[in-house]
Scaffold this motif. Structure first.
Motif, short mmCIF file in Angstrom:
data_model
loop_
_atom_site.label_atom_id
_atom_site.label_comp_id
_atom_site.label_asym_id
_atom_site.label_seq_id
_atom_site.Cartn_x
_atom_site.Cartn_y
_atom_site.Cartn_z
N GLU A 244 24.51 23.69 1.83
CA GLU A 244 25.55 24.60 1.35
C GLU A 244 26.62 24.76 2.42
O GLU A 244 26.32 25.07 3.57
CB GLU A 244 24.95 25.95 0.98
N TYR A 245 27.86 24.54 2.02
CA TYR A 245 28.93 24.48 3.01
C TYR A 245 30.15 25.29 2.58
O TYR A 245 31.26 24.99 2.96
CB TYR A 245 29.33 23.01 3.23
N THR A 246 29.92 26.33 1.78
CA THR A 246 31.03 27.19 1.39
C THR A 246 31.34 28.17 2.52
O THR A 246 30.48 28.50 3.34
CB THR A 246 30.69 27.96 0.10
N LYS A 247 32.56 28.66 2.54
CA LYS A 247 33.04 29.36 3.74
C LYS A 247 32.38 30.71 3.96
O LYS A 247 32.08 31.07 5.11
CB LYS A 247 34.56 29.49 3.66
N LEU A 248 32.13 31.48 2.93
CA LEU A 248 31.45 32.76 3.14
C LEU A 248 30.00 32.54 3.56
O LEU A 248 29.45 33.34 4.32
CB LEU A 248 31.53 33.61 1.87
N THR A 249 29.39 31.47 3.08
CA THR A 249 28.04 31.14 3.55
C THR A 249 28.07 30.73 5.01
O THR A 249 27.17 31.09 5.78
CB THR A 249 27.43 30.02 2.69
N LEU A 250 29.10 30.00 5.42
CA LEU A 250 29.21 29.59 6.82
C LEU A 250 29.33 30.78 7.76
O LEU A 250 29.06 30.66 8.95
CB LEU A 250 30.40 28.65 7.00
N GLU A 251 29.75 31.94 7.23
CA GLU A 251 29.81 33.14 8.07
C GLU A 251 28.42 33.58 8.53
O GLU A 251 28.31 34.43 9.42
CB GLU A 251 30.49 34.28 7.33
N SER A 284 24.72 16.18 3.06
CA SER A 284 26.13 16.43 2.78
C SER A 284 26.41 15.98 1.34
O SER A 284 25.82 15.01 0.84
CB SER A 284 27.01 15.66 3.75
N ARG A 476 24.66 37.27 -0.15
CA ARG A 476 24.19 36.63 -1.36
C ARG A 476 22.79 37.12 -1.73
O ARG A 476 21.97 37.34 -0.90
CB ARG A 476 24.17 35.11 -1.20
#
Length: 476
Positions: A244-251, A284, A476
């Protein structure tokens, strides 16, 4: 004997980055020991064309010091590859590039700080000298005239011994038909694998996908064509899942989430660690799409492709059938389907195990185990500031996933960890340490984790926007 401020055991990317950040500092002396002859980063997986899963900013130093002479961009400039990298327009370096960059950084450190990195030295014991209030490391050196020993003294230790390939017990003793190797040893065995006539990749994640994609190139189809080998892929995961590479997850690779994670009970952290596998152990999306496109292209002529992909299938047993494959022998893997409970036997002549890594056992710590904190499972209890002893002088650089979560293996967060360690050692903050970088809030209450910066050190504040806590849980 000289007493260093900091001694490191192991010189992987984590400790190499720490060394590069320590080198310019006048108020800290360091030495790093490694049993290898020089830097090498997963040589068995430097498959042509494969890339890192993190951007080039996640190099050894940039996230702590963008002006460092040991950055990836500095390497590109010195090797004449900066403009080609710019024109390529991809944030993700090739794996071979990253390995070459790290070896360049190690060489540059050897010139700028002679004696800081010491190769060919296997640490066999760490002892505590109460009279001198220092740790004493014993290292063995194998030379042409035999084995000699050296001793090093240091006020602080940092453990960066990394991980070792994990081969499941079911596959560990297989022998006789063809190679059974971990992905870490893939490239040296690729020719023997393809020559076996039937290869099965076991496991999931980026390494499994890269090996399968590499071997997929060798399959042939078409009128009159006979593929030189069969290729199968088996994973106990319910699907071939992407990282998972979405930006809020990357936080979640942030100081705030790490604060939140460290403050949780260990049993909850263990459960979250299992649930969060897709945050750093998936493939990826580009690789998954490339595998599908390759399968589609190779099957376009209508000839069956000699490959099968099996999900939700666990290898529960394995044996050698010496009479299989026409008397030359083959392996029989017992597969159990997780959803249906059905079992079947899968035959192959070679196995590549993409079954992950396990923390290296640090037997050399036996003399000082009474000074370290261990949990009931024998794991080091790593505090928020990466220390594992009551004196706050023994650090870990990697391997703290069970206490710090997804930031532990993240290359981009390693310079942040190094900044905290150097702040503890020097009593100041040589590199600004960001405390708040995330837009979201993790948990309803502020975590009780202590500030990793030592008392008395100047407090740096980030320039990023800090949001106020939300009225409801925003994770999440």
């Amino acid at each position: 004997m000289r007493t260093y401020d900091l001694a490191g055991v192991g010189i992987g990317p984590m400790n190499l980055g720490l060394a590069a950040l320590a080198a310019p500092l006048d108020d800290v002396t360091c030495v790093f020991l490694d049993q290898r002859d020089g830097f090498s980063w997963h040589p068995g997986m430097l498959i042509e064309g494969t890339t890192l899963q993190v951007p080039f900013l996640a190099d050894l130093v940039t996230m702590a010091d963008p002006t460092s002479p040991y950055s990836f961009l500095a390497w590109l400039k010195e090797t004449g590859r900066l403009y080609p990298f710019y024109i390529r327009e991809s944030f993700y370096p090739l794996r071979a590039e990253y390995d070459a960059y790290c070896r360049w950084a190690a060489g540059r450190l050897a010139e700028a700080a002679p004696g800081m990195l010491r190769w060919g030295r296997r640490v066999t014991a760490v002892e505590y000298d109460a009279g001198g209030d220092a740790y004493v490391l014993t290292a063995r050196i194998a030379g042409p005239d035999g084995v000699t020993e050296e001793k090093y003294r240091a006020k602080h230790l940092v453990l960066g011994t990394g991980t070792t390939p994990r081969l499941p017990a079911e596959l560990r003793d297989l022998a006789g038909a063809g190679p059974v190797v971990h992905t870490g040893d893939y490239l040296p065995n690729r020719e023997a694998l393809t020559a076996s006539g039937a290869v099965t990749v076991v496991g999931s994640g980026q390494s499994a996908g890269e090996v399968y994609r590499d071997l997929l190139d060798g399959l042939t189809t078409g009128p009159g064509g006979t593929s030189p080998y069969r290729l199968d892929w088996v994973t106990r995961s319910s699907r071939f899942f992407p990282m998972e590479y979405t930006k809020l997850t990357l936080e979640m690779t942030s100081p705030e989430y790490t604060d939140h994670y460290v403050a949780l009970p260990q049993d909850l952290r263990d459960r979250l660690g299992r649930e969060q596998r897709n945050l750093h152990k998936g493939m990826s999306g580009d690789l998954i799409d490339d595998i599908y496109d390759t399968l589609y292209r190779k099957s376009a002529l209508g000839t069956p492709l000699p490959t099968t992909l099996l999900t939700d299938c666990e290898v529960t047993a394995a044996r050698l059938d010496p009479h299989g494959a026409g008397g030359t022998g083959e392996y029989v893997l017992t597969l159990r389907h997780g959803q249906t409970g059905r079992q079947t036997e899968h035959r192959t002549r070679a196995v590549v195990a993409a079954t992950g890594y396990t923390p290296t056992t640090s037997e050399f710590l036996a003399p000082v185990l009474d000074r370290l904190d261990l949990d009931p499972r024998g794991r080091l209890v790593v505090r928020r500031d990466y220390t594992v002893d009551t004196d706050r002088r023994v650090f870990v650089a990697g391997g703290e996933e069970h206490t710090h979560g997804v930031t532990a293996p993240d290359l981009g967060f390693a310079p942040w960890r190094a900044s905290v360690i150097l702040a503890r050692v020097t009593g100041r903050e040589p590199y600004p340490i960001e405390r708040r970088i995330a837009f979201q809030t993790f948990g309803l209450d502020s975590p009780e984790s202590p500030d990793p910066v030592p008392a008395g050190a100047p407090a740096s504040r980030p320039h990023a926007v800090a949001t106020t806590p939300a009225a409801t849980e925003t994770t999440r």
